[in-house]
Every structure is written in structure tokens, then in C-alpha cells.
Motif scaffolding. Structure first.
Motif, PDB file in Angstrom:
ATOM      1  N   LEU A  89       0.844  -1.204   0.000  1.00  0.00           N
ATOM      2  CA  LEU A  89       0.000   0.000   0.000  1.00  0.00           C
ATOM      3  C   LEU A  89       0.876   1.250   0.000  1.00  0.00           C
ATOM      4  N   PRO A  90       0.294   2.411  -0.347  1.00  0.00           N
ATOM      5  CA  PRO A  90       1.046   3.662  -0.225  1.00  0.00           C
ATOM      6  C   PRO A  90       1.625   3.807   1.190  1.00  0.00           C
ATOM      7  N   THR A  91       2.775   4.452   1.286  1.00  0.00           N
ATOM      8  CA  THR A  91       3.551   4.481   2.529  1.00  0.00           C
ATOM      9  C   THR A  91       2.750   4.984   3.732  1.00  0.00           C
ATOM     10  N   TYR A  92       1.910   6.002   3.533  1.00  0.00           N
ATOM     11  CA  TYR A  92       1.189   6.577   4.671  1.00  0.00           C
ATOM     12  C   TYR A  92       0.169   5.614   5.267  1.00  0.00           C
ATOM     13  N   MET A  93      -0.109   4.501   4.582  1.00  0.00           N
ATOM     14  CA  MET A  93      -1.048   3.503   5.119  1.00  0.00           C
ATOM     15  C   MET A  93      -0.332   2.342   5.816  1.00  0.00           C
TER      16      MET A  93
END
Ligand SMILES: NC(=O)c1ccc[n+]([C@@H]2O[C@H](COP(=O)([O-])OP(=O)(O)OC[C@H]3O[C@@H](n4cnc5c(N)ncnc54)[C@H](O)[C@@H]3O)[C@@H](O)[C@H]2O)c1
Length: 333
Positions: A70-74
Motif C-alpha cells: 500500500l502507499p507508505t502513509y497507510m
């Protein structure tokens, strides 16, 4: 056979999905993406189940390992949820956007007694492995100067353009050059001091950064990272290692990949294909290493602590690029 579930069927989800075809001791049994067609497409290849809701997948499937693409912030939310449910977790790099979150993830895995690793895949690229073998053989003496570059066009493929928001991706100093920071720290020693220049996020997709590291053993590193190349440019990495008795040089554009120039309805693009056999393919090797660590009951070669150390170098570079001052890792001048 370990039962693996993957969340995120975007760019890296597709790469990992290809790797699972050749993984021994584990099988991809479920894939989740909020974009149903993406999850289904990869699930069909593996005869796996597909989901648009991660909680449903956790509830319905008998899972040993969760692979997070997933995208890093998730990362933090999905890693912690997986660990709370007693799953072993492989998470794409960078581990997180800040050290507090990363430490919470590593501590949580330790408390639950599950395995946790992060995709610092450069360690498994054949040219990078070969360079380390050459150094270990003593052929170039003691490394004193290391140069790395990692350059290409802006990753415009991201879901909802998340790479362009540096609060979500960290920009190239965190998202891109962390690959080299992990490889350098792991093989050449801990970093003492970081100085960085970056164009920053002033013009979307035009960021370019230069970082100087001083290692605790006195070696100097120059790392360059770029998202400033025109769209469709060939992604490339280089390194040069200068030792007391010799040097090693590598340029990915001159060697390994097969290039295909393709014209389709989206325009002209270059598609890279790895000509490597499955047992040499770096993404397959990094996942196989993690699966083996679970089967063999040992710590994964890329530990959560390693991922935190790489993150600290990137965060120091971001701080330096903003203040114009060198940053000493662990504080001080
Ligand atoms: N190791 C490498 O070489 C490498 C290369 C590129 C990216 N990365 C890292 O991999 C990670 C993923 O990057 P990417 O380029 O694949 O991103 P991407 O934007 O291509 O894919 C992200 C996917 O997540 C899905 N998604 C979003 N929210 C979701 C949710 N709540 N539940 C399920 N699915 C959801 C999106 O639909 C999308 O398909 C990032 O941390 C990035 O830094 C690593």
C-alpha cells in the motif's frame, strides 16, 4: 505451505504477484485492493480469493503472512492490524513516514512474536550483491568513497497521485534514495552525519536531490536521487565504490534490463523487463528470504530495526535539505 494474503494490487502488488509464482513454501491465497478489478486480475493468476475490504479478508481467510503493498502513509495502520491478528508481515519500503510509527510497528511485532520485514530490495539486486562479494574478497581494499545515483521520471502511476504529496510519500529523499541508504548502511557501516540539498516539492514531479553522508568509519558517500527526468525516461541506478586498492563501477542502463519501446493509446513508453532467471530475480529473492525465515524460525535478514535505521537517514536528509544544516544522526553537531 504458508498461506499469504496481499493488500495493494497497484504497481508493487503486481511485482510481488509475479514473484509469488516462483515462491517455495508459500502460496498467495487472497488479494485485496479497493479497486476490485485490480484485485481480481491478480487473484485470477493465482486462483486466489479477492477482496475490496481488508478486514473482510482477515476475517474470512486462514492467513499466515500479510504482504503490504500500500502507499507508505497507510503502512502503519495495516501493519499493526495484521500483527494484532497474529500475522507475520512483509511490508514494502519505506517502513513509515516517521520514527515513532516505525518503532511502534517493530515493537508490536516483537510483543506478538510474529516475523516482520521491510522490502529493502536493493540488497538482492545481482550487481549490488556482486559488488559486496568483491569488496569482501579484499580486491579493492578498504572502501573510502561511495557514489550512488537513482534517477528517473516522477512516479505518476500512484493511486490518487499520492507520490506528489510529500506528507504522504516523503518525496524522493524518503521514497527513492532510502534504497541506497539501506544498502550503504547495511554493507559499509552506520551513518554519522547527513547533508542534503533538494529542489523540494516546488514544481510537481521535478524534484532532484543530492545527499552527502559521512559514515562512522570515515568513508564518504554521495547519493543522488531524481524524479526530474521527462516522463517516459529510462529509470537507472549507478554506483561507484572507491577503495584503497581499486574501484568498482556499475550502471544499470548499460547492463541488465531488456528495454522495450512501446507505443499504445497512452503514448510512447519504455518498458523494462528483467532477463534474470527466477532464482536471481531480486523481488522473488527478498520475499523468499522472508518466507524461509518463518519456516526456519529465525530472524529475517532485513529486520524492522534495519528499516528504522534507513528511515532515520532519509529523515535526517529531509531535515538537512530544509534547514541547510548538516544533521548528526542521534543528535549533536
Ligand atoms: N521496492 C521497490 O522497488 C518499490 C518501488 C515502488 C514503490 N515501492 C513502495 O511500495 C508501496 C506501494 O507503492 P505503489 O507504487 O505500488 O503504489 P500504487 O499507488 O501503485 O498502488 C497502491 C494500491 O493500493 C490500493 N489501495 C489504496 N487504499 C487501499 C485500501 N484501503 N485497501 C486496499 N487497497 C488500497 C490502490 O487502489 C492501489 O492499487 C509504497 O510504500 C512505495 O514506496 C517500492
Amino acid at each position: 505451505m504458508l498461506r499469504i494474503a496481499m493488500v495493494g494490487a497497484g504497481t508493487m502488488g503486481q511485482v510481488h504477484s509475479n514473484s509469488y509464482i516462483n515462491i517455495k513454501g508459500g502460496k498467495l491465497i487472497a488479494i485485496c485492493d479497493i479497486q476490485e478489478e485490480k484485485a481480481k486480475k491478480l487473484a485470477d493468476i493465482h486462483c486466489a480469493a479477492y477482496y475490496v475490504n481488508f478486514d473482510e479478508m482477515l476475517k474470512n481467510e486462514d492467513i499466515d503472512v500479510v504482504d503490504i503493498c500500500l502507499p507508505t502513509y497507510m503502512h502503519k495502520e495495516f501493519v499493526l492490524k495484521s500483527i494484532e491478528n497474529n500475522k507475520n508481515v512483509f511490508c514494502e519500503k519505506p517502513i513509515a513516514l516517521n520514527v515513532g510509527d516505525a518503532e511502534e510497528m517493530v515493537e508490536s511485532a516483537r510483543e506478538k512474536g510474529v516475523k516482520f520485514s521491510v522490502g529493502h530490495v536493493v540488497r538482492f539486486f545481482p550487481a549490488y550483491e556482486a559488488a559486496i562479494r568483491t569488496i569482501e574478497s579484499g580486491k579493492i581494499g578498504t572502501p573510502k568513497l561511495i557514489r550512488t545515483t537513482r534517477t528517473g521520471s516522477y512516479p505518476s502511476w500512484g493511486w490518487r497521485d499520492w507520490y506528489g504529496n510529500y506528507d504522504l510519500s516523503g518525496g524522493p529523499l524518503l521514497d527513492l534514495i532510502i534504497h541506497d541508504f539501506d544498502w550503504i548502511r547495511h554493507n559499509f557501516g552506520d551513518v554519522e552525519r547527513v547533508y542534503a540539498k533538494s529542489l523540494g516539492n516546488r514544481k510537481h514531479g521535478q524534484d532532484h536531490c543530492l545527499v552527502t553522508l559521512r559514515l562512522k568509519n570515515g568513508a564518504i558517500v554521495h547519493s543522488e536521487g531524481s524524479w526530474a527526468y521527462p516522463s517516459g525516461s529510462m529509470f537507472g541506478t549507478t554506483f561507484e565504490i572507491v577503495g584503497t586498492d581499486g574501484q568498482i563501477e556499475y550502471d544499470s542502463r548499460e547492463s541488465s534490463p531488456i528495454k522495450k519501446h512501446i507505443k499504445d493509446k497512452e503514448g510512447s513508453k519504455i518498458v523494462m523487463e528483467s532477463p534474470l532467471p527466477a532464482d536471481e530475480e531480486p523481488y522473488t529473492k527478498e520475499i523468499q528470504e522472508f518466507i524461509d525465515s518463518i519456516i526456519e524460525g529465525r530472524k529475517p535478514k532485513i529486520s524492522g530495526e534495519d528499516a528504522i535505521k534507513a528511515l532515520k537517514i532519509s529523515l535526517a536528509a529531509i531535515e538537512s535539505s530544509k534547514t541547510g544544516e548538516a544533521v548528526v544522526i542521534g543528535g549533536g553537531k
